[in-house]
Design an enzyme around this catalytic site. Structure first.
Site, short mmCIF file in Angstrom:
data_model
loop_
_atom_site.label_atom_id
_atom_site.label_comp_id
_atom_site.label_asym_id
_atom_site.label_seq_id
_atom_site.Cartn_x
_atom_site.Cartn_y
_atom_site.Cartn_z
N HIS A 55 0.88 27.38 76.82
CA HIS A 55 0.26 28.55 76.22
C HIS A 55 -0.57 29.31 77.27
CE1 HIS A 55 0.50 26.91 71.82
NE2 HIS A 55 1.68 27.04 72.41
N GLU A 57 -3.72 30.03 77.60
CA GLU A 57 -4.94 29.41 78.10
C GLU A 57 -4.64 28.39 79.20
OE1 GLU A 57 -5.54 29.66 73.54
OE2 GLU A 57 -3.89 29.74 75.00
N CYS A 83 -5.18 27.35 69.87
CA CYS A 83 -4.62 26.48 68.82
C CYS A 83 -5.39 25.17 68.75
CB CYS A 83 -3.14 26.23 69.07
SG CYS A 83 -2.77 25.39 70.62
N SER A 178 30.15 59.75 62.70
CA SER A 178 28.78 60.07 63.07
C SER A 178 28.57 60.10 64.59
CB SER A 178 27.80 59.06 62.45
OG SER A 178 28.07 57.76 62.93
N TRP A 180 28.96 61.64 68.35
CA TRP A 180 27.58 61.27 68.59
C TRP A 180 26.71 62.33 67.94
CZ3 TRP A 180 26.32 56.65 70.35
CH2 TRP A 180 27.23 55.95 71.13
N ARG A 194 15.61 48.58 70.44
CA ARG A 194 16.33 47.32 70.39
C ARG A 194 15.68 46.29 71.30
NH1 ARG A 194 22.52 49.53 71.15
NH2 ARG A 194 22.70 50.63 69.14
N LEU A 214 25.44 47.21 69.90
CA LEU A 214 24.08 46.81 69.51
C LEU A 214 23.38 46.01 70.59
CD1 LEU A 214 24.46 45.91 65.72
CD2 LEU A 214 23.98 48.12 66.78
N ARG A 217 21.30 48.76 76.77
CA ARG A 217 22.04 49.21 77.95
C ARG A 217 21.35 50.30 78.76
NH1 ARG A 217 25.45 49.11 73.81
NH2 ARG A 217 25.77 51.38 73.74
N PRO A 300 23.50 54.77 55.79
CA PRO A 300 22.69 55.14 54.63
C PRO A 300 22.61 54.06 53.56
CG PRO A 300 24.75 56.38 54.69
CD PRO A 300 24.62 55.72 56.01
#
Length: 369
Positions: A55, A57, A83, A178, A180, A194, A214, A217, A300
Protein backbone atom coordinates in the site's frame (compact mmCIF):
# COMPACT_ATOMS: atom_id res chain seq x y z
CA UNK A 1 15.77 32.20 9.03
CA UNK A 2 13.37 29.30 9.41
CA UNK A 3 11.67 28.27 6.16
CA UNK A 4 7.94 29.06 5.98
CA UNK A 5 5.84 26.07 6.99
CA UNK A 6 4.02 24.42 4.11
CA UNK A 7 0.35 23.79 4.85
CA UNK A 8 -1.30 20.40 5.24
CA UNK A 9 -3.12 21.07 1.98
CA UNK A 10 0.06 21.43 -0.08
CA UNK A 11 1.51 18.15 1.11
CA UNK A 12 -1.84 16.44 0.69
CA UNK A 13 -2.15 17.75 -2.86
CA UNK A 14 1.16 16.02 -3.59
CA UNK A 15 -0.22 12.81 -2.10
CA UNK A 16 -3.31 13.09 -4.31
CA UNK A 17 -1.13 13.56 -7.40
CA UNK A 18 0.77 10.40 -6.48
CA UNK A 19 -2.46 8.47 -5.89
CA UNK A 20 -3.61 9.10 -9.47
CA UNK A 21 -0.64 7.07 -10.74
CA UNK A 22 -2.57 3.95 -9.75
CA UNK A 23 -5.41 4.56 -12.24
CA UNK A 24 -6.88 1.21 -13.38
CA UNK A 25 -4.00 -0.71 -11.80
CA UNK A 26 -5.28 -1.04 -8.23
CA UNK A 27 -8.88 -2.25 -8.71
CA UNK A 28 -10.62 -3.55 -6.70
CA UNK A 29 -8.44 -1.60 -4.26
CA UNK A 30 -8.55 2.22 -4.08
CA UNK A 31 -5.94 4.62 -5.47
CA UNK A 32 -3.93 5.99 -2.56
CA UNK A 33 -0.94 8.32 -2.26
CA UNK A 34 1.29 9.01 0.73
CA UNK A 35 3.90 11.62 1.65
CA UNK A 36 6.05 11.54 4.81
CA UNK A 37 7.23 14.93 6.13
CA UNK A 38 9.41 16.20 8.97
CA UNK A 39 10.71 19.72 9.54
CA UNK A 40 8.99 20.87 6.38
CA UNK A 41 10.92 18.38 4.23
CA UNK A 42 9.58 15.37 2.34
CA UNK A 43 11.39 12.27 3.65
CA UNK A 44 9.64 9.73 1.46
CA UNK A 45 6.63 9.26 -0.78
CA UNK A 46 4.77 6.53 -2.57
CA UNK A 47 1.49 5.25 -3.98
CA UNK A 48 -0.36 1.99 -4.31
CA UNK A 49 1.03 0.65 -7.58
CA UNK A 50 -1.06 -2.43 -8.15
CA UNK A 51 -3.60 -4.72 -6.48
CA UNK A 52 -1.80 -7.18 -4.20
CA UNK A 53 1.32 -5.02 -3.92
CA UNK A 54 2.34 -2.82 -0.94
CA UNK A 55 0.00 0.00 0.00
CA UNK A 56 0.95 3.66 -0.36
CA UNK A 57 2.06 4.05 3.26
CA UNK A 58 4.47 1.11 2.99
CA UNK A 59 5.87 2.42 -0.30
CA UNK A 60 6.49 5.82 1.31
CA UNK A 61 8.07 4.30 4.43
CA UNK A 62 10.36 2.15 2.31
CA UNK A 63 11.27 5.15 0.17
CA UNK A 64 12.19 7.19 3.25
CA UNK A 65 14.29 4.37 4.70
CA UNK A 66 16.06 3.78 1.38
CA UNK A 67 17.10 7.44 1.50
CA UNK A 68 18.43 7.01 5.05
CA UNK A 69 15.83 9.31 6.62
CA UNK A 70 14.71 9.07 10.24
CA UNK A 71 10.91 8.88 10.20
CA UNK A 72 10.32 8.85 13.95
CA UNK A 73 7.87 11.63 14.93
CA UNK A 74 7.29 12.46 11.25
CA UNK A 75 3.91 13.50 9.82
CA UNK A 76 2.33 11.09 7.36
CA UNK A 77 -0.03 12.48 4.73
CA UNK A 78 -2.23 9.79 3.21
CA UNK A 79 -5.26 10.25 0.96
CA UNK A 80 -7.21 7.37 2.57
CA UNK A 81 -7.13 6.26 6.18
CA UNK A 82 -4.57 3.50 6.83
CA UNK A 83 -6.06 0.01 6.79
CA UNK A 84 -6.48 -1.87 10.06
CA UNK A 85 -7.06 -5.43 8.84
CA UNK A 86 -5.15 -8.22 7.14
CA UNK A 87 -5.93 -8.54 3.42
CA UNK A 88 -3.40 -9.14 0.66
CA UNK A 89 -0.99 -7.17 2.86
CA UNK A 90 -0.62 -6.55 6.63
CA UNK A 91 -2.36 -3.56 8.27
CA UNK A 92 -0.72 -0.23 7.43
CA UNK A 93 -1.86 1.27 10.74
CA UNK A 94 0.21 -1.32 12.62
CA UNK A 95 3.30 -0.51 10.56
CA UNK A 96 2.94 3.25 11.18
CA UNK A 97 2.66 2.60 14.93
CA UNK A 98 5.71 0.34 14.79
CA UNK A 99 7.75 3.03 12.98
CA UNK A 100 6.91 5.65 15.62
CA UNK A 101 5.42 8.36 13.43
CA UNK A 102 4.06 11.40 15.24
CA UNK A 103 0.99 12.37 13.23
CA UNK A 104 -1.19 10.98 10.46
CA UNK A 105 -3.15 13.39 8.29
CA UNK A 106 -5.92 11.60 6.39
CA UNK A 107 -8.15 12.89 3.62
CA UNK A 108 -11.07 10.48 3.79
CA UNK A 109 -12.25 7.48 5.74
CA UNK A 110 -12.20 4.06 4.12
CA UNK A 111 -15.80 3.06 3.15
CA UNK A 112 -14.84 -0.62 3.47
CA UNK A 113 -16.68 -1.82 6.61
CA UNK A 114 -13.56 -3.80 7.56
CA UNK A 115 -11.86 -0.43 8.12
CA UNK A 116 -14.21 2.61 8.16
CA UNK A 117 -12.62 4.57 10.98
CA UNK A 118 -10.95 1.64 12.73
CA UNK A 119 -7.56 2.46 11.26
CA UNK A 120 -7.69 5.98 12.64
CA UNK A 121 -8.91 4.76 16.03
CA UNK A 122 -6.03 2.30 16.23
CA UNK A 123 -3.56 5.12 15.56
CA UNK A 124 -5.17 7.33 18.23
CA UNK A 125 -5.07 4.51 20.74
CA UNK A 126 -1.33 4.22 20.14
CA UNK A 127 -0.86 7.91 20.96
CA UNK A 128 -0.43 9.12 17.38
CA UNK A 129 -2.08 12.43 16.53
CA UNK A 130 -4.74 12.06 13.84
CA UNK A 131 -5.97 14.92 11.65
CA UNK A 132 -8.81 14.51 9.16
CA UNK A 133 -8.95 17.10 6.38
CA UNK A 134 -12.17 18.14 4.69
CA UNK A 135 -13.07 20.55 1.91
CA UNK A 136 -12.05 20.58 -1.76
CA UNK A 137 -9.20 18.09 -1.40
CA UNK A 138 -11.49 15.58 0.27
CA UNK A 139 -13.95 15.97 -2.59
CA UNK A 140 -11.12 15.39 -5.07
CA UNK A 141 -10.13 12.24 -3.20
CA UNK A 142 -13.71 10.98 -3.22
CA UNK A 143 -14.00 11.65 -6.94
CA UNK A 144 -10.72 9.84 -7.63
CA UNK A 145 -12.04 6.80 -5.76
CA UNK A 146 -15.71 7.15 -6.68
CA UNK A 147 -15.85 3.57 -7.91
CA UNK A 148 -14.35 2.19 -4.70
CA UNK A 149 -16.84 4.21 -2.66
CA UNK A 150 -19.81 3.07 -4.75
CA UNK A 151 -18.89 -0.61 -4.58
CA UNK A 152 -18.76 -0.48 -0.77
CA UNK A 153 -21.72 1.86 -0.21
CA UNK A 154 -24.08 0.78 -3.01
CA UNK A 155 -22.73 -2.63 -4.12
CA UNK A 156 -22.28 -1.55 -7.73
CA UNK A 157 -19.72 0.32 -9.85
CA UNK A 158 -19.83 4.04 -10.53
CA UNK A 159 -21.51 4.26 -13.94
CA UNK A 160 -20.62 6.75 -16.64
CA UNK A 161 -22.86 6.95 -19.73
CA UNK A 162 -21.40 8.11 -23.04
CA UNK A 163 -23.33 8.86 -26.21
CA UNK A 164 -22.87 10.64 -29.54
CA UNK A 165 -25.95 12.40 -30.93
CA UNK A 166 -27.04 14.74 -33.67
CA UNK A 167 -28.44 18.17 -32.84
CA UNK A 168 -31.95 16.74 -33.12
CA UNK A 169 -31.11 14.10 -30.51
CA UNK A 170 -30.57 11.04 -32.72
CA UNK A 171 -27.87 8.42 -32.12
CA UNK A 172 -28.10 6.94 -35.58
CA UNK A 173 -30.11 6.87 -38.77
CA UNK A 174 -33.26 4.78 -38.93
CA UNK A 175 -31.22 2.04 -40.65
CA UNK A 176 -28.80 1.94 -37.69
CA UNK A 177 -25.86 3.69 -39.35
CA UNK A 178 -23.87 6.03 -37.07
CA UNK A 179 -20.24 6.02 -38.33
CA UNK A 180 -18.80 8.59 -38.05
CA UNK A 181 -21.29 10.94 -36.45
CA UNK A 182 -18.64 12.86 -34.51
CA UNK A 183 -15.12 13.94 -35.49
CA UNK A 184 -11.66 12.84 -34.46
CA UNK A 185 -11.41 15.21 -31.48
CA UNK A 186 -14.60 13.81 -29.95
CA UNK A 187 -13.51 10.23 -30.59
CA UNK A 188 -10.15 10.96 -28.95
CA UNK A 189 -11.97 12.31 -25.88
CA UNK A 190 -14.05 9.11 -25.79
CA UNK A 191 -10.85 7.03 -25.82
CA UNK A 192 -9.59 9.07 -22.84
CA UNK A 193 -12.80 8.13 -21.03
CA UNK A 194 -12.22 4.45 -21.81
CA UNK A 195 -8.73 4.80 -20.36
CA UNK A 196 -10.24 6.07 -17.09
CA UNK A 197 -12.75 3.23 -16.59
CA UNK A 198 -12.26 -0.38 -15.54
CA UNK A 199 -14.85 -1.67 -18.03
CA UNK A 200 -16.82 -0.47 -21.05
CA UNK A 201 -20.23 -1.95 -21.91
CA UNK A 202 -22.31 -2.06 -25.09
CA UNK A 203 -25.29 -4.01 -26.38
CA UNK A 204 -24.96 -6.53 -29.17
CA UNK A 205 -26.75 -4.07 -31.46
CA UNK A 206 -23.71 -1.78 -31.31
CA UNK A 207 -21.42 -4.75 -32.03
CA UNK A 208 -23.47 -5.69 -35.11
CA UNK A 209 -23.90 -2.16 -36.48
CA UNK A 210 -20.53 -0.52 -35.66
CA UNK A 211 -18.17 -3.48 -35.09
CA UNK A 212 -16.21 -1.48 -32.46
CA UNK A 213 -12.94 -2.52 -30.82
CA UNK A 214 -13.67 -0.65 -27.55
CA UNK A 215 -9.93 -0.33 -26.91
CA UNK A 216 -7.80 2.70 -26.04
CA UNK A 217 -6.04 3.84 -29.21
CA UNK A 218 -5.86 7.61 -29.66
CA UNK A 219 -4.36 8.24 -26.21
CA UNK A 220 -2.04 6.36 -23.82
CA UNK A 221 -3.84 4.07 -21.41
CA UNK A 222 -4.81 0.57 -20.38
CA UNK A 223 -7.56 -1.17 -22.34
CA UNK A 224 -10.74 -1.62 -20.28
CA UNK A 225 -12.57 -4.87 -19.77
CA UNK A 226 -15.05 -5.09 -22.67
CA UNK A 227 -18.60 -6.16 -21.86
CA UNK A 228 -21.42 -7.08 -24.27
CA UNK A 229 -25.09 -7.63 -23.43
CA UNK A 230 -26.08 -10.32 -25.93
CA UNK A 231 -29.22 -12.28 -25.02
CA UNK A 232 -29.14 -14.66 -28.00
CA UNK A 233 -25.37 -14.80 -28.52
CA UNK A 234 -25.37 -12.98 -31.84
CA UNK A 235 -21.82 -11.60 -31.46
CA UNK A 236 -19.98 -12.62 -34.67
CA UNK A 237 -16.88 -14.74 -34.26
CA UNK A 238 -14.97 -12.26 -36.41
CA UNK A 239 -16.10 -9.18 -34.44
CA UNK A 240 -13.29 -6.71 -33.65
CA UNK A 241 -14.31 -6.64 -30.00
CA UNK A 242 -12.98 -10.19 -29.60
CA UNK A 243 -9.30 -10.53 -28.77
CA UNK A 244 -6.95 -12.99 -27.16
CA UNK A 245 -6.41 -10.83 -24.07
CA UNK A 246 -9.30 -12.43 -22.15
CA UNK A 247 -10.76 -8.97 -21.63
CA UNK A 248 -14.14 -9.67 -23.24
CA UNK A 249 -17.19 -10.73 -21.25
CA UNK A 250 -20.48 -11.61 -22.91
CA UNK A 251 -23.62 -11.73 -20.77
CA UNK A 252 -26.26 -13.89 -22.41
CA UNK A 253 -29.36 -16.01 -21.87
CA UNK A 254 -27.99 -18.67 -24.24
CA UNK A 255 -26.40 -21.94 -23.16
CA UNK A 256 -22.74 -21.35 -22.31
CA UNK A 257 -21.98 -24.85 -23.62
CA UNK A 258 -23.53 -24.30 -27.05
CA UNK A 259 -21.36 -24.49 -30.17
CA UNK A 260 -21.42 -20.72 -30.60
CA UNK A 261 -20.47 -20.14 -26.97
CA UNK A 262 -17.61 -22.62 -27.17
CA UNK A 263 -16.26 -21.00 -30.34
CA UNK A 264 -16.43 -17.55 -28.76
CA UNK A 265 -14.65 -18.93 -25.70
CA UNK A 266 -11.91 -20.33 -27.92
CA UNK A 267 -11.41 -16.83 -29.30
CA UNK A 268 -10.87 -15.44 -25.79
CA UNK A 269 -14.38 -14.42 -24.69
CA UNK A 270 -15.77 -15.30 -21.27
CA UNK A 271 -19.43 -16.30 -21.45
CA UNK A 272 -21.75 -15.70 -18.50
CA UNK A 273 -25.24 -17.18 -18.80
CA UNK A 274 -27.75 -15.23 -16.69
CA UNK A 275 -31.27 -16.15 -15.55
CA UNK A 276 -32.44 -12.84 -17.05
CA UNK A 277 -30.85 -9.77 -18.64
CA UNK A 278 -31.54 -7.79 -15.48
CA UNK A 279 -29.06 -4.91 -15.20
CA UNK A 280 -28.87 -5.38 -11.44
CA UNK A 281 -27.57 -8.93 -11.98
CA UNK A 282 -25.09 -7.71 -14.60
CA UNK A 283 -23.75 -5.06 -12.21
CA UNK A 284 -23.49 -7.58 -9.37
CA UNK A 285 -21.41 -9.85 -11.60
CA UNK A 286 -19.12 -7.01 -12.68
CA UNK A 287 -18.68 -5.88 -9.07
CA UNK A 288 -17.65 -9.42 -8.17
CA UNK A 289 -15.03 -9.27 -10.93
CA UNK A 290 -13.46 -6.17 -9.37
CA UNK A 291 -14.98 -3.53 -11.65
CA UNK A 292 -15.17 -0.20 -9.81
CA UNK A 293 -15.97 2.13 -12.72
CA UNK A 294 -18.12 1.23 -15.72
CA UNK A 295 -18.54 3.21 -18.92
CA UNK A 296 -21.71 2.43 -20.85
CA UNK A 297 -21.02 3.21 -24.48
CA UNK A 298 -24.00 1.49 -26.07
CA UNK A 299 -26.68 2.75 -28.37
CA UNK A 300 -30.04 4.32 -27.48
CA UNK A 301 -31.59 1.08 -26.17
CA UNK A 302 -28.83 0.25 -23.69
CA UNK A 303 -28.24 3.85 -22.56
CA UNK A 304 -31.97 4.30 -22.06
CA UNK A 305 -32.19 1.11 -19.99
CA UNK A 306 -29.50 2.32 -17.60
CA UNK A 307 -31.20 5.70 -17.23
CA UNK A 308 -34.64 4.18 -16.74
CA UNK A 309 -33.36 1.85 -14.00
CA UNK A 310 -31.46 4.65 -12.20
CA UNK A 311 -28.11 2.99 -12.88
CA UNK A 312 -26.44 6.17 -14.09
CA UNK A 313 -24.17 8.55 -12.21
CA UNK A 314 -22.43 10.66 -14.82
CA UNK A 315 -23.19 11.34 -18.48
CA UNK A 316 -21.11 12.56 -21.42
CA UNK A 317 -23.06 13.52 -24.53
CA UNK A 318 -21.21 14.48 -27.70
CA UNK A 319 -23.37 16.56 -30.04
CA UNK A 320 -22.46 16.66 -33.72
CA UNK A 321 -23.61 19.60 -35.93
CA UNK A 322 -25.89 17.35 -37.96
CA UNK A 323 -29.63 16.80 -38.35
CA UNK A 324 -30.48 13.11 -38.82
CA UNK A 325 -34.25 13.40 -39.08
CA UNK A 326 -35.96 9.99 -38.86
CA UNK A 327 -33.31 8.39 -36.67
CA UNK A 328 -33.23 6.77 -33.24
CA UNK A 329 -33.09 8.78 -30.03
CA UNK A 330 -33.41 7.85 -26.36
CA UNK A 331 -35.99 5.11 -25.67
CA UNK A 332 -36.58 5.83 -22.03
CA UNK A 333 -40.20 4.81 -21.66
CA UNK A 334 -40.43 7.36 -18.85
CA UNK A 335 -43.37 9.67 -18.35
CA UNK A 336 -43.05 12.73 -16.10
CA UNK A 337 -45.96 14.83 -14.87
CA UNK A 338 -43.89 18.03 -14.74
CA UNK A 339 -40.59 19.38 -16.00
CA UNK A 340 -39.34 19.56 -12.40
CA UNK A 341 -39.49 15.74 -12.19
CA UNK A 342 -37.28 15.21 -15.24
CA UNK A 343 -33.75 13.84 -14.99
CA UNK A 344 -31.30 16.71 -14.62
CA UNK A 345 -27.55 17.27 -14.56
CA UNK A 346 -25.50 18.89 -11.83
CA UNK A 347 -22.05 20.48 -12.08
CA UNK A 348 -22.67 20.91 -15.79
CA UNK A 349 -19.69 21.36 -18.11
CA UNK A 350 -19.46 21.94 -21.84
CA UNK A 351 -16.63 22.34 -24.32
CA UNK A 352 -16.00 22.38 -28.04
CA UNK A 353 -14.13 19.45 -29.60
CA UNK A 354 -13.48 20.34 -33.21
CA UNK A 355 -16.91 20.80 -34.77
CA UNK A 356 -18.61 18.87 -31.97
CA UNK A 357 -19.74 19.90 -28.49
CA UNK A 358 -19.42 17.81 -25.32
CA UNK A 359 -21.96 18.31 -22.54
CA UNK A 360 -21.31 16.43 -19.31
CA UNK A 361 -22.45 16.36 -15.72
CA UNK A 362 -23.45 14.34 -12.67
CA UNK A 363 -26.98 12.96 -12.86
CA UNK A 364 -29.25 14.19 -10.08
CA UNK A 365 -30.53 10.63 -9.54
CA UNK A 366 -27.04 9.40 -8.60
CA UNK A 367 -26.52 8.67 -4.89
CA UNK A 368 -23.99 10.63 -2.85
CA UNK A 369 -20.32 9.79 -2.71
Amino acid sequence: MEAPKISHEEFMQRALTLAANGLKKTSPNPMVGCVIVKDNLILGEGWHHEYGKPHAEIEALNDAKAKGNDIRSATVYVTLEPCSHYGKTPPCADRLIQEGVGEVVSLMRDPNPKVNGQGLEKLKAAGIKVTELTGDLQEKSKWLNRGFIFVHKYKRPFINLKGALSLDGKFCLSNGESKWLTGLEARTAAHSMRAENDAVLVGVGTVLSDNPELTVRHVPGINPLRVVLDSNLRTPLEAKIIGGDKKLIIFTLADSKSQKALKLSERGARIFTLPSMDLKIVLEKLTGLGVLTLMVEGGPKVLSAFLKNNFADYINLFYAPKILGEGRGFELGMNFNSVSEALSLENLKSKSLGKDILIEGRLSCSPDL
